[in-house]
Design a protein around this motif. Structure first.
Motif, PDB file in Angstrom:
ATOM      1  N   MET A 127     -11.940 -18.367  20.585  1.00  8.00           N
ATOM      2  CA  MET A 127     -11.366 -19.615  20.004  1.00  8.00           C
ATOM      3  C   MET A 127     -11.419 -19.609  18.639  1.00  8.00           C
ATOM      4  O   MET A 127      -9.865 -20.291  18.126  1.00  8.00           O
ATOM      5  CB  MET A 127     -12.286 -20.656  20.583  1.00  8.00           C
ATOM      6  N   ILE A 128     -12.180 -19.096  17.815  1.00  2.00           N
ATOM      7  CA  ILE A 128     -11.969 -18.976  16.561  1.00  2.00           C
ATOM      8  C   ILE A 128     -10.656 -18.300  16.012  1.00  2.00           C
ATOM      9  O   ILE A 128      -9.992 -18.656  15.208  1.00  2.00           O
ATOM     10  CB  ILE A 128     -13.344 -18.659  15.686  1.00  2.00           C
ATOM     11  N   ARG A 129     -10.484 -17.213  16.497  1.00  2.00           N
ATOM     12  CA  ARG A 129      -9.336 -16.235  16.412  1.00  2.00           C
ATOM     13  C   ARG A 129      -8.073 -17.024  16.399  1.00  2.00           C
ATOM     14  O   ARG A 129      -7.217 -16.762  15.775  1.00  2.00           O
ATOM     15  CB  ARG A 129      -9.579 -15.146  17.361  1.00  2.00           C
ATOM     16  N   MET A 130      -8.237 -17.706  17.361  1.00  2.00           N
ATOM     17  CA  MET A 130      -6.746 -18.443  17.740  1.00  2.00           C
ATOM     18  C   MET A 130      -6.439 -19.580  17.046  1.00  2.00           C
ATOM     19  O   MET A 130      -5.525 -20.323  17.243  1.00  2.00           O
ATOM     20  CB  MET A 130      -6.754 -19.072  19.422  1.00  2.00           C
ATOM     21  N   SER A 131      -7.547 -19.850  16.094  1.00  2.30           N
ATOM     22  CA  SER A 131      -7.083 -20.975  15.118  1.00  2.30           C
ATOM     23  C   SER A 131      -6.657 -20.556  13.606  1.00  2.30           C
ATOM     24  O   SER A 131      -6.449 -21.233  12.690  1.00  2.30           O
ATOM     25  CB  SER A 131      -8.461 -21.931  14.966  1.00  2.30           C
ATOM     26  N   ILE A 132      -6.626 -19.188  13.558  1.00  5.80           N
ATOM     27  CA  ILE A 132      -6.496 -18.629  12.279  1.00  5.80           C
ATOM     28  C   ILE A 132      -4.941 -17.723  12.463  1.00  5.80           C
ATOM     29  O   ILE A 132      -4.791 -16.677  13.275  1.00  5.80           O
ATOM     30  CB  ILE A 132      -7.613 -17.361  11.978  1.00  5.80           C
ATOM     31  N   ASP A 133      -4.342 -17.655  11.341  1.00  8.08           N
ATOM     32  CA  ASP A 133      -3.237 -16.953  11.177  1.00  8.08           C
ATOM     33  C   ASP A 133      -3.686 -15.449  10.928  1.00  8.08           C
ATOM     34  O   ASP A 133      -4.379 -15.325  10.053  1.00  8.08           O
ATOM     35  CB  ASP A 133      -2.232 -17.377  10.170  1.00  8.08           C
ATOM     36  N   THR A 134      -2.879 -14.679  11.903  1.00  3.42           N
ATOM     37  CA  THR A 134      -2.973 -13.094  11.806  1.00  3.42           C
ATOM     38  C   THR A 134      -1.802 -12.644  11.464  1.00  3.42           C
ATOM     39  O   THR A 134      -1.213 -12.180  12.517  1.00  3.42           O
ATOM     40  CB  THR A 134      -4.049 -12.613  12.876  1.00  3.42           C
ATOM     41  N   VAL A 135      -1.121 -12.501  10.443  1.00  2.00           N
ATOM     42  CA  VAL A 135       0.019 -11.551  10.052  1.00  2.00           C
ATOM     43  C   VAL A 135      -0.042 -11.158   8.862  1.00  2.00           C
ATOM     44  O   VAL A 135      -0.946 -10.939   8.080  1.00  2.00           O
ATOM     45  CB  VAL A 135       1.044 -12.927   9.896  1.00  2.00           C
ATOM     46  N   LEU A 136       1.001  -9.985   8.688  1.00  2.00           N
ATOM     47  CA  LEU A 136       0.901  -9.154   7.658  1.00  2.00           C
ATOM     48  C   LEU A 136       1.258 -10.105   6.295  1.00  2.00           C
ATOM     49  O   LEU A 136       2.115 -10.677   6.273  1.00  2.00           O
ATOM     50  CB  LEU A 136       1.730  -8.018   7.919  1.00  2.00           C
ATOM     51  N   ASP A 137       0.554  -9.484   5.210  1.00  2.60           N
ATOM     52  CA  ASP A 137       0.876 -10.211   3.838  1.00  2.60           C
ATOM     53  C   ASP A 137       2.019  -9.137   3.462  1.00  2.60           C
ATOM     54  O   ASP A 137       2.171  -7.799   3.387  1.00  2.60           O
ATOM     55  CB  ASP A 137      -0.305  -9.831   3.079  1.00  2.60           C
ATOM     56  N   PRO A 138       3.331  -9.770   3.208  1.00  4.12           N
ATOM     57  CA  PRO A 138       4.492  -9.008   2.944  1.00  4.12           C
ATOM     58  C   PRO A 138       4.464  -8.259   1.374  1.00  4.12           C
ATOM     59  O   PRO A 138       5.085  -7.450   1.330  1.00  4.12           O
ATOM     60  CB  PRO A 138       5.633  -9.934   2.515  1.00  4.12           C
ATOM     61  N   GLU A 139       3.354  -8.714   0.587  1.00  4.36           N
ATOM     62  CA  GLU A 139       3.318  -7.923  -0.468  1.00  4.36           C
ATOM     63  C   GLU A 139       2.197  -6.701  -0.584  1.00  4.36           C
ATOM     64  O   GLU A 139       2.025  -6.058  -1.444  1.00  4.36           O
ATOM     65  CB  GLU A 139       2.446  -9.032  -1.604  1.00  4.36           C
ATOM     66  N   SER A 140       1.580  -6.499   0.845  1.00  2.00           N
ATOM     67  CA  SER A 140       0.684  -5.435   0.974  1.00  2.00           C
ATOM     68  C   SER A 140       1.244  -4.237   0.865  1.00  2.00           C
ATOM     69  O   SER A 140       2.382  -3.965   0.953  1.00  2.00           O
ATOM     70  CB  SER A 140       0.147  -5.401   2.485  1.00  2.00           C
ATOM     71  N   LYS A 141       0.556  -3.341  -0.063  1.00  2.00           N
ATOM     72  CA  LYS A 141       0.964  -1.771  -0.203  1.00  2.00           C
ATOM     73  C   LYS A 141       0.641  -0.902   0.840  1.00  2.00           C
ATOM     74  O   LYS A 141       0.880   0.382   0.587  1.00  2.00           O
ATOM     75  CB  LYS A 141       0.657  -1.617  -1.597  1.00  2.00           C
ATOM     76  N   ALA A 142      -0.010  -1.386   2.114  1.00  2.00           N
ATOM     77  CA  ALA A 142      -0.443  -0.571   3.160  1.00  2.00           C
ATOM     78  C   ALA A 142       1.001   0.123   3.689  1.00  2.00           C
ATOM     79  O   ALA A 142       1.948  -0.303   3.705  1.00  2.00           O
ATOM     80  CB  ALA A 142      -1.323  -1.084   4.100  1.00  2.00           C
ATOM     81  N   VAL A 143       0.426   1.244   4.720  1.00  2.00           N
ATOM     82  CA  VAL A 143       1.715   1.755   5.276  1.00  2.00           C
ATOM     83  C   VAL A 143       2.041   1.096   6.518  1.00  2.00           C
ATOM     84  O   VAL A 143       0.964   0.378   7.090  1.00  2.00           O
ATOM     85  CB  VAL A 143       0.979   3.347   5.713  1.00  2.00           C
ATOM     86  N   LYS A 144       3.009   0.886   6.781  1.00  2.00           N
ATOM     87  CA  LYS A 144       3.756  -0.071   7.911  1.00  2.00           C
ATOM     88  C   LYS A 144       4.522   0.721   9.000  1.00  2.00           C
ATOM     89  O   LYS A 144       4.991   1.857   8.663  1.00  2.00           O
ATOM     90  CB  LYS A 144       4.586  -1.252   7.214  1.00  2.00           C
TER      91      LYS A 144
END
Length: 162
Positions: A114-131
């Protein structure tokens, strides 16, 4: 969240609906997610394991579209050909429902979900991680790949609607 055969995302929405006759959303389903298809993730992991340039790097894998939980629920209802039956709960009430259901032998909803469904979980466009794009993988959308996950839940099967 990841989606595909036997997932705990799209199939979870159907499971909740089938068990309770309604799908639960937290805070109107406004939280955003970027669902990724499991085969796209598997392809990226295989590519990363075969290529040394990824050693020591973080992978952040997500699908191509940002959706709200409400949009995901509406898509699920459209594919399974059911009239939307959605219950919106404020986070405080959703946490109580999750706590109560967590006491059952096989909980289908927990407070954490329920908590997870209240939080945005999207990629940070500024992230330098491998996509995914770094592996030249074109990620599939929920609509393009999710249909094959959900149509099995239609009453009467693929060709017959309810």
């Amino acid at each position: 969240p990841m989606f595909g055969d036997e997932d705990r995302f799209l199939n979870w929405f159907v499971s909740i609906y089938r068990q309770f006759g309604k799908t639960l959303l937290v805070d109107g389903g406004a939280a955003k997610v970027q669902p990724v298809f499991v085969q796209d993730v598997a392809s990226a992991i295989a590519a990363a394991a075969a290529d040394e340039w990824t050693v020591g790097k973080t992978l952040e894998l997500a699908g191509p579209e940002v959706l709200t939980y409400k949009e995901v629920a509406e898509y699920m209802f459209a594919v399974v050909r059911e009239r939307p039956q959605i219950v919106n709960l404020p986070l405080s009430a959703a946490k109580l429902v999750g706590k109560a259901l967590n006491l059952t032998p096989f909980p289908v909803l927990t407070e954490d979900e329920m908590i997870r469904m209240s939080i945005d979980t999207v990629l940070d466009p500024e992230s330098k991680a491998v996509k995914l794009a770094d592996f030249e993988i074109v990620p599939r959308t929920v609509e393009s790949a999710g249909f094959n996950v959900l149509y099995l839940h239609r009453k009467g099967g693929h060709f017959i609607g309810s």
